[in-house]
Scaffold this active site. Structure first.
Site, PDB file in Angstrom:
ATOM      1  N   MET A 264       0.867  -1.185   0.000  1.00  0.00           N
ATOM      2  CA  MET A 264       0.000   0.000   0.000  1.00  0.00           C
ATOM      3  C   MET A 264       0.907   1.239   0.000  1.00  0.00           C
ATOM      4  SD  MET A 264      -3.046  -1.203  -0.139  1.00  0.00           S
ATOM      5  CE  MET A 264      -4.105   0.153   0.298  1.00  0.00           C
ATOM      6  N   THR A 267       5.830   1.764   2.970  1.00  0.00           N
ATOM      7  CA  THR A 267       6.762   2.342   3.944  1.00  0.00           C
ATOM      8  C   THR A 267       7.329   1.283   4.884  1.00  0.00           C
ATOM      9  OG1 THR A 267       5.031   2.870   5.529  1.00  0.00           O
ATOM     10  CG2 THR A 267       5.592   4.576   3.932  1.00  0.00           C
ATOM     11  N   PHE A 802      31.320  19.192   5.916  1.00  0.00           N
ATOM     12  CA  PHE A 802      31.592  19.288   7.360  1.00  0.00           C
ATOM     13  C   PHE A 802      32.854  18.552   7.804  1.00  0.00           C
ATOM     14  CE2 PHE A 802      26.928  18.946   6.600  1.00  0.00           C
ATOM     15  CZ  PHE A 802      26.661  20.308   6.652  1.00  0.00           C
ATOM     16  N   GLU A1265      33.450  27.090  11.797  1.00  0.00           N
ATOM     17  CA  GLU A1265      33.448  26.051  12.828  1.00  0.00           C
ATOM     18  C   GLU A1265      33.122  26.522  14.251  1.00  0.00           C
ATOM     19  OE1 GLU A1265      36.822  22.982  11.886  1.00  0.00           O
ATOM     20  OE2 GLU A1265      37.570  25.016  11.664  1.00  0.00           O
TER      21      GLU A1265
END
Ligand SMILES: Cc1cc2nc3c(=O)[nH]c(=O)nc-3n(C[C@H](O)[C@H](O)[C@H](O)COP(=O)(O)OP(=O)(O)OC[C@H]3O[C@@H](n4cnc5c(N)ncnc54)[C@H](O)[C@@H]3O)c2cc1C
Ligand code: FES
Ligand code: FES
Length: 1333
Positions: A264, A267, A802, A1265
């Site tokens: 359906m 998920t 990062f 940073e």
């Protein structure tokens, strides 16, 4: 399946264009289809499991029975292509474009500075766009709910929320604030008649005009109205998909194929196929069976079709609640409460009620409530139809119900409550929204009329057993008794025994979960008492301090204050102005190109990695025969294929790119499979068989490494004064230790590289998402044994980095390059989120031990701090990280006798690497906790101890570098004043006196962050600037764009220096063939170094044009350029920056490792729910000294984004490893980064005025940073609130709480009567589910 009715052609629309697909593959999701087949690459892959929202699209359908068009957002990564019959899909490209017309959502998010790296932006745009299609005037609640399923790792969300806020029509927001003026444009610090500058202006924004939207394709309406639906059948390589059109047909199919799942919302099944490798040869998709979608409201309750999406269920229940007496709606309201918090909106829009119940997740949020509320399901099969109660017998095991394999749930009955009934749903999750619950409950009690006598009670829990469970004995202990303290007191004891959990229980958090079962029952008790009072059954008021209102949640407008440019500055000069990120509009329209958006080249192969499944073992065999037989697989690359160097030799240690004879962590790269498609490469990788012989005693934790002396050398030490002697002269000495966990970078764009062999003279073009293209170039050249000049690395932009896209990226690039070299074909490697998290490491976990000597007046005279970092199995940059840890051990404090030692532990975990802050957040964390402990011992507010010990005036660091701390003190004073710290502290104390179960906590923390590299050679940069004959300018420099806005700033620099508008300047990419030998974009030094190089190049060009200008002062830029060309003046120049000669002499323990310091101070206030550990950051005020900002919007963006990343590090993000060293947390479902629900309710940022910095370009300072470390203020504020809670339990003085301060840690540290009831699992007496690394 009756012959002749079958259809195998799929028809749907994308952005108004018809798409027909014959032979759709059931394994294909919409995301890969639109990206790879339709080449609509605006929609991004971030996780593939519905957890990040990067792939959000809008799905519209015409509903023939209601004659309406419905729109909803959905995650394209979980949306099966085969399910799209009759749907109209809108992607970000269909919303607006820079070529035609921008959509107001795109414009406002971009202009409000809500797009940094831009990788999340299309998803954000699509979520908001869908909301506006359904509700053109949304409320703030709508907006935050809508964005709850979208993650952003850069911005900290505040600017995205503010951009979206402009659509909202609430009284607290723009347009209707009573003054006819938008609140976003209000003045904040008008000085002497000068208008305070704003980050963005509402003037001239495109209005929202719903008539401009794409219309729903009439052909689809016609199709829905007239066509006689056919059974659709799609056959793929491994799977067949059948979509029946009637219930009868569905029953027949399910009877014949009971093992086939009914897909359906996909998920549950989708992630199962994708992440667990489950293969279903047949899938039945009943989404066109109308009976599954019927809703009927009766006197007794509501029948909801099992196929209804959870969003639809939510709206049905809300409707019903509005129409019936409150007493009948208890269960409905409880379900609404759960539904609002279940997943993100994209998930709720597709996940179905039937799918949810049948998934039978142990921590399902709805099942305990449905069961407690006596709901039932109507089930049909070949044998007929029946009704079954959703009770304790329904859920039988993990993922299993009592239903038979061929049963189909048709509908669910949700009953009305009665007058004397109370129903509640309570949950606690690792993050407030979009997170599976740790413990979740549904509780119902029915009283005898007019009394507190319990006639019936039903209590269900999720998260404590493999399935939803009824606390039957507890219910028995309450049944037939008066609801009072005595009954409840006994019930807690029974519950504790009944829902026992073994110490090694899967999922861990054993004490927390046990304590939550009690405290959630207690919360229910409080609600029941309140209700009994409302029903006049009891007369006593619930004491105010006992009440537990929900935590506040509405995000207010924050302040962003910065200094205006001088009145004399030319209008055209952009330096110092809040200029939007130069690619923000391209990012918001999905036009911005990231590595994996590059089109496929002819014959291109995809590379999938094979990783070690053992933490420490000899490789005894590598069998690739099966993999090589699989369709599409072309080759398997091992270390033997490397024509050149097989290892990295940076930082003093060799590291094999691919394992040779031994593996030293789970996730280590062993070999790689190249195939014609991603799917084939992945299947090939899964088929490679590695055999191992385990080696003894792998090391995982810091403690084990210390015991076994497993270190990467050198171990460093630094000391000022005489620490040992000082300890003998102080009033008090105290020792403590703290741990700070690691952190996953979670850049939204996973590691990506595309290597294209040019085809002659061993030349390669490499398109790579790397912070340091030169490093990748060098590594690839070494691996291929070619000179550097044959490898060109191109970086257009990264979707976040990062620190995580330096060394690890280069390794992947080496493997892809060897594959490209060996096969003579282009090779693409894009990691899946789970692989990325498993393989690439993150921030170093640190154990800090300290001994502190202090005077009774609060002066800290001596400190001895030892840091142990968990580097993992390879050294990478760990020694440099450890060095930076020690260089910041003084933090912002002048401790006269200070010793720091740093040891880098070698363990059998994936190798950790650079991460924004590079060790400073860990260093500071230990120091700040030490100061907190001193304050607690002395019974003084921690801010007083901080202030007393802070550097003041001209000072010397512990490595004898002189600096002026004046701006640090200014930030401190200003932050205290701006945040009204003292008054709010008093208010918090008062709040704490008035509340037993909720506490407020505050903290104020400074930062002094060294800028520049301590190794001198890294402080250099170069640029190349071309002026073309039409006057347009192309700037190239060594910095890479990862969202931090370096290209925007470089454009500003060039604009000022050349005296031309920014619009004439373009920055296309960073490449190693334009600017060679570059250095990493890191250490917050990118603008400082590249800015000067660009300025230098521009100044050279400007001077060359000077004679031309002199000749024709009235001429235009274009004219001067043309004249210069004809006069044979070179219009191209390189610029160079020879940076400072920084150094650190570890022998002498002195040096000049930084050029200057960036300062900042943050005040943070939180509200903590002591019963669950849940908290909300109520207010944050940051004052930052960043000199004269080159671009305040970019810099404030860096400040807010870094703070939120720090908030994640210190309060939320938790990496979990199994006892054998396997990373459990390999996706957004398990690893929670901050989401919109974590944005401080009031978030104010002030740039310190009048603080020019003589050491960097245009008097600015590096800021990428430093502020991350200030996320520590949230940790300390939580700790402050915890201390207040502990005081209620009679506990005073220092206490240990490791970072992150998750709900689990905060709750357990509060030592409430409930946590104290839970017996502590004695360490060492059991094998924990997860390691404390
Ligand atoms: C990112 C994410 C976040 C989530 N967050 C939460 C959360 O916070 N709280 C929570 O409780 N849940 C959460 N979930 C789980 C989610 O609620 C369930 O996955 C979902 O409800 C399942 O419904 P579905 O329609 O997608 O099922 P599908 O995946 O389509 O099917 C699941 C199973 O149900 C069976 N099935 C479906 N319909 C029927 C039927 N009518 N009759 C018989 N069998 C049927 C299928 O055969 C299959 O085995 C989350 C899921 C994701 C992916
Ligand atoms: S990629 Fe689809 S939700 Fe993350
Ligand atoms: S801008 Fe949101 S992830 Fe980068």
């Amino acid at each position: 399946m009756s012959a002749g009715k079958e259809g195998d052609v799929l028809c749907f629309f994308v952005n108004g264009k018809k798409v027909t697909v014959s032979h759709a593959d059931p394994e294909t999701m919409l995301l890969s289809f639109i990206r790879e087949t339709l080449r609509l690459t605006g929609t991004k892959y971030g996780c593939g499991g519905g957890g990040c929202g990067a792939c959000t699209v809008m799905v519209s359908r015409y509903q023939a029975h209601t004659k309406t068009i419905v729109h909803h957002s959905a995650n394209a990564c979980l949306l099966p292509l085969c399910q799209l019959q009759g749907a109209a899909i809108t992607t970000v490209e269909g919303v607006g474009s820079t070529k035609t017309r921008l959509h107001p959502v795109q414009e406002r998010i971009a202009k409000a500075h809500g797009s940094q790296c831009g990788f999340c932006t299309p998803g954000m745009v699509m979520s908001m766009y869908t909301l506006l299609r359904n509700r053109p005037q949304p409320s703030m609640e709508d907006i935050t709910q809508t964005l709850a399923g979208n993650l952003c790792r850069c911005t900290g969300y505040r600017p995205i929320v503010d951009g979206c806020r402009t659509f909202c029509q609430e009284a607290n927001c723009c347009q209707v604030n009573g003054s006819k003026e938008c609140c976003l444009s209000r003045d904040t610090n008008t000085e002497a008649g000068q208008e305070a500058p704003k980050l963005f202006d509402m003037d001239g924004l495109l209005p929202l005009d719903p008539t401009q939207e794409l219309i729903f394709p009439p052909e689809l309406i016609l199709m829905a109205q007239t066509s006689n639906p056919q059974t659709l059948t799609f056959r793929g390589e491994r799977m067949t998909w059948v979509s029946p059109t009637s219930l009868d047909e569905l029953i027949q199919l399910k009877t014949k194929h009971p093992e086939a799942p009914l897909v359906m919302g996909n998920t549950n099944i989708g992630p199962e196929i994708k992440f667990k490798g489950v293969l279903y040869p047949l899938i039945i998709s009943p989404t066109r069976v109308l009976e599954l979608f019927e809703v009927s409201v009766t006197e007794q309750g509501v029948w909801v079709g099992a196929g209804c999406s959870l969003s639809h269920v939510l709206s049905v229940l809300r409707n019903v609640v509005g129409q019936i007496p409150g007493e009948k709606a208890e269960l409905f309201r409880a379900l609404i409460q759960q539904l609002r918090n279940l997943g993100g909106e994209q998930i709720r829009n597709v996940a179905t009620l039937g799918g949810h119940i049948m998934s039978a997740f142990p921590n399902s949020d709805l099942n305990p409530v449905l069961a407690a509320g006596n709901s039932k399901v109507r089930v049909i099969s070949g044998g007929g139809s029946r009704e079954i109660s959703l009770n304790q017998d329904f859920f039988v095991a993990f993922g299993k119900t009592v239903l038979k394999a061929d049963d189909i749930v048709v509908s669910v009955f949700i009953p009305c409550s009665t007058k004397w009934e109370v129903v509640r749903a309570l949950r606690q999750a690792p993050r407030k929204e979009n997170a599976f619950a740790t413990v979740t409950t549904g509780m119902r009690v029915l009283f005898s009329e007019g009394s507190r006598m319990v006639q019936d009670v039903s209590i269900f829990y999720g998260g404590v057993r493999p399935t939803t469970v009824r606390a039957s004995k507890t219910c028995a202990a309450i049944m037939g008794r008066l609801w009072d303290d005595h009954t409840l007191g006994q019930a807690y004891d029974v519950l504790l025994e009944e829902l026992d959990l073994p110490p090694s229980a899967p999922g861990g958090k054993v004490e927390f979960r046990r304590s939550l079962t009690l405290s959630l029952l207690f919360k229910f008790n409080l609600e029941v008492l309140q209700k009994l009072r409302e029903m006049d059954v009891i007369t006593e008021e619930l004491p105010e301090e006992m009440q537990t209102q929900p935590l506040p949640r509405e995000i207010q407008l924050g302040l962003q204050e910065f200094q205006n440019v001088s009145k004399d500055q030319k209008d055209q000069d952009p330096v110092g102005r809040p200029i939007m990120h130069r690619s923000a509009l391209s990012q918001a329209t999905g036009e911005a190109v990231y590595c994996d958006d590059l089109p496929r080249t002819e014959g291109e192969l995809f590379l999938a990695l094979v990783t070690s499944a053992r933490p420490y073992a000899k490789i005894t065999g590598l069998d690739m025969s099966e993999a090589l037989q699989l369709p599409g697989v072309v080759d398997v690359i091992t270390h033997k294929d490397f024509p050149g160097k097989k290892c990295f030799s940076g930082f003093g240690y060799d590291e094999n790119v691919l394992a040779e004879t031994e593996v030293s962590c789970i996730g280590q790269l062993v070999c790689a499979v190249v195939a014609d498609t991603r799917a084939h490469a992945k299947r090939g990788a899964a088929a490679v068989m590695i055999s191992y012989e385990d080696l003894p005693e792998p090391i995982f934790t810091i403690q084990e490494a210390v015991e076994k002396k497993s270190f990467f050398e050198p171990r460093m030490e630094i000391e000022r004064g005489n620490v040992n002697e000082a300890f003998t002269n102080v009033d008090q000495v105290y020792e403590g230790e703290f741990r700070i966990g690691g952190q996953e970078h979670f850049y939204m764009e996973t590691q990506s590289v595309l290597v294209v062999p040019v085809g002659e003279e061993r030349e390669f073009n490499v398109y790579i998402s790397s912070q340091w293209p030169t490093y990748a170039q060098d590594a690839i050249a070494a691996a291929l044994d070619v000179p550097f000049n044959r490898v060109t690395c191109h970086v257009k932009r990264m979707g976040g980095a990062f620190g995580g896209k330096v060394t690890k990226t280069a390794m992947l690039a080496c493997i892809a390059s060897v594959a490209a070299w060996k096969t003579d074909r282009a090779v693409r490697c894009v990691l899946e989120r789970g692989e990325d998290m498993l393989i690439t490491g993150g921030r170093h976990p640190v154990l800090g031990k300290y001994k502190v000597g202090f005077m009774n007046d609060g002066r800290i005279m001596a400190a001895d701090i030892q840091y142990f970092t968990n580097a993992g199995c390879a050294c990478d940059e760990s020694i440099l990280v450890a060095e930076k840890v020690l260089l910041h051990v003084d933090h912002a404090y002048n401790i006269p006798n200070l010793r720091g030692c740093s040891a880098v532990c070698k363990t059998n975990l994936p190798s950790n690497t650079a991460f924004r802050g590079f060790g400073v957040p860990q260093s500071l964390f230990v120091v700040e906790n030490m100061i907190n402990d001193v304050a607690m011992i002395l019974g003084r507010p921690p801010d007083q101890i901080r202030e007393l010990n802070m550097y003041k005036g001209t000072s010397l660091t512990h490595y004898k570098m002189e600096f002026d701390a004046e701006n640090l003190c200014r930030c401190w004073e200003e932050c205290k004043a701006k945040s009204d710290y003292s008054a709010r502290r008093r208010a918090a104390e008062q709040f704490n006196q008035q509340n037993r179960w909720k506490k407020r906590g505050m903290a104020i923390v400074p930062i002094k962050f060294g800028i520049a590299f301590s190794a001198s050679f890294l402080n250099q940069a170069a640029a190349l600037v071309h002026i073309y004959k039409d006057g347009s300018v192309l700037v190239t420099h060594g910095g890479t764009e990862m969202g931090q806005g370096i290209h925007t700033k470089m454009q500003q620099v060039a604009s000022r220096e050349l005296g031309i508008p920014s619009s004439k300047i373009y920055i296309s990419e960073t490449s190693t063939n334009t600017v060679p030998n570059t250095l990493p974009s890191a250490a917050s030094f990118g603008t400082d170094s590249n800015g000067i190089a660009v300025r230098n190049a521009c100044q050279i060009l400007y001077e060359r044009l000077e004679p031309i200008r002199q000749k024709n002062p009235e001429g235009s830029w274009e004219k001067w350029v043309q004249s210069a060309f004809f006069e044979k003046i070179s219009l191209s120049a390189t610029g160079f920056y020879k940076g400072p000669d920084c150094y650190m002499d570890w022998e002498k323990k002195e040096g000049f490792p930084f050029l200057y310091f960036t300062y900042g101070v943050c005040s943070c206030e939180v509200e903590l729910d002591c019963l669950t550990g849940d908290y909300r950051t109520v207010r944050v005020d940051i004052v930052a000294d960043i000199g004269r900002s080159v671009n305040p919007s970019v810099d404030i963006g860096q400040i807010e984004g870094a703070f939120m990343q720090g908030l994640g590090l210190f309060t939320l993000e938790e990496l979990k490893f199994s006892p054998s060293g396997l990373l459990y947390t390999r996706g957004p479902s398990q690893y929670k980064i901050p989401a919109v629900c974590d944005v401080p309710l009031q978030f104010n940022v002030y740039l310190l005025p009048d603080s020019p910095n003589p050491h960097a370009i245009y008097s600015s300072k590096g800021i990428g940073e430093p502020i991350l470390s200030l996320g520590c203020s949230a940790f300390l504020a939580i700790k402050d609130a915890v201390a207040a809670a502990r005081a209620e339990s009679g506990l005073q003085g220092p206490f240990s709480m490791d970072s992150p301060a998750t709900a689990e840690r905060a709750c357990l540290a509060c030592a409430t009567p409930f946590t104290q009831k839970v017996p502590v699992c004695k360490p060492g007496s059991f094998k924990p589910w997860a390691l404390n690394i």
